[in-house]
Design a protein around this motif. Structure first.
Motif, PDB file in Angstrom:
ATOM      1  N   ASN A  79       0.273  62.898  -8.672  1.00 48.94           N
ATOM      2  CA  ASN A  79      -0.824  63.075  -9.618  1.00 48.94           C
ATOM      3  C   ASN A  79      -0.532  64.214 -10.599  1.00 48.94           C
ATOM      4  OD1 ASN A  79      -3.762  62.534 -10.430  1.00 48.94           O
ATOM      5  ND2 ASN A  79      -3.779  64.729 -10.008  1.00 48.94           N
ATOM      6  N   ASP A 125      -8.798  61.277 -10.892  1.00 46.08           N
ATOM      7  CA  ASP A 125      -7.446  61.817 -10.955  1.00 46.08           C
ATOM      8  C   ASP A 125      -6.859  61.478 -12.323  1.00 46.08           C
ATOM      9  OD1 ASP A 125      -6.654  59.146 -10.868  1.00 46.08           O
ATOM     10  OD2 ASP A 125      -6.095  59.219  -8.758  1.00 46.08           O
ATOM     11  N   PHE A 162      -7.981  67.698  -8.021  1.00 46.83           N
ATOM     12  CA  PHE A 162      -7.184  66.718  -8.747  1.00 46.83           C
ATOM     13  C   PHE A 162      -7.077  67.089 -10.226  1.00 46.83           C
ATOM     14  CE2 PHE A 162      -8.487  64.560  -4.965  1.00 46.83           C
ATOM     15  CZ  PHE A 162      -7.422  63.725  -4.641  1.00 46.83           C
TER      16      PHE A 162
END
Length: 220
Positions: A14, A96, A129
């Protein structure tokens, strides 16, 4: 008593996606603000007031992230008339980078200077995130208490800006603004703090000016 840390970084993919998205947006001169807070802190009201101050100076789009429903997106669209889309997370408590990218793909980036992502309301998951944002901001409302930076350290550590909202009710709550600022800076010495009252508009102009300056810096 032992305190055992069980959390470890599992977000490498991510983070790479977020860095790539951030570079792409910067290359197009688009500033993405990731706005986080608890439910009921006043995010939507703050955004409406802020957008009204900026809409003649910047082309703005809003992405509303919720587990379900479109109440906030409808409010912002009706109140401001700007590009607004609703993102449903399918039960997830955060966005995300890939989810953010999917939302951005539905915006007219050629006519956008500033995207504001109103993240899912909670003080835990969204902070973990990286969305690919240009900056992170959060709203702490007075009724939540001035000790929240001690209880949710990551949220305050990742934010460039902390808005302390609902200052009009400060006399009725055991909220110490000085202590709040001290605790925020314990977690993040570089964080800027702006007290506001979204209901009356007090201090919202300072937030709008902060955003305007950040967009100008990015475009330079």
């Amino acid at each position: 008593m032992k305190i055992i840390e069980i959390k470890k970084s599992v977000f490498a993919d991510n983070d790479r996606d977020a860095d790539e998205l951030r570079r792409e947006l910067a290359g197009r001169g688009v500033f993405l603000l990731n706005l986080m807070s608890s439910p009921g802190s006043g995010k939507t009201t703050t955004l409406i007031k802020t957008i009204k101050l900026l809409k003649d100076k910047l082309n703005i789009a809003v992405m509303e992230a919720d587990i379900d429903g479109d109440v906030d997106a409808v409010k912002i669209s009706e109140a401001t008339g700007i590009q607004t889309i609703q993102l449903h997370t399918g039960g997830m408590c955060h966005l995300d980078a890939e989810m953010t990218r999917q939302g951005i793909g539905n915006l007219d980036l050629d006519n956008t200077d500033l995207i504001i992502l109103e993240n899912v309301g909670n003080l835990v998951c969204p902070a973990e995130f990286d969305t690919g944002s240009s900056a992170n901001a959060m709203i702490l409302s007075v009724p939540e208490g001035h000790d929240k930076p001690l209880k949710y350290p990551l949220m305050f550590s990742v934010c460039n800006l902390v808005l302390v909202n609902k200052t009009d009710v400060m006399p009725y709550f055991d909220f110490d603004l000085g202590k709040c600022e001290e605790y925020v800076h314990m977690r993040n010495p570089k964080a800027q703090i702006i007290p506001i009252c979204a209901k009356t508009g007090e201090g919202v102009d300072k937030f709008a000016e902060w955003l305007l300056q950040k967009v100008k810096e990015l475009k330079r």
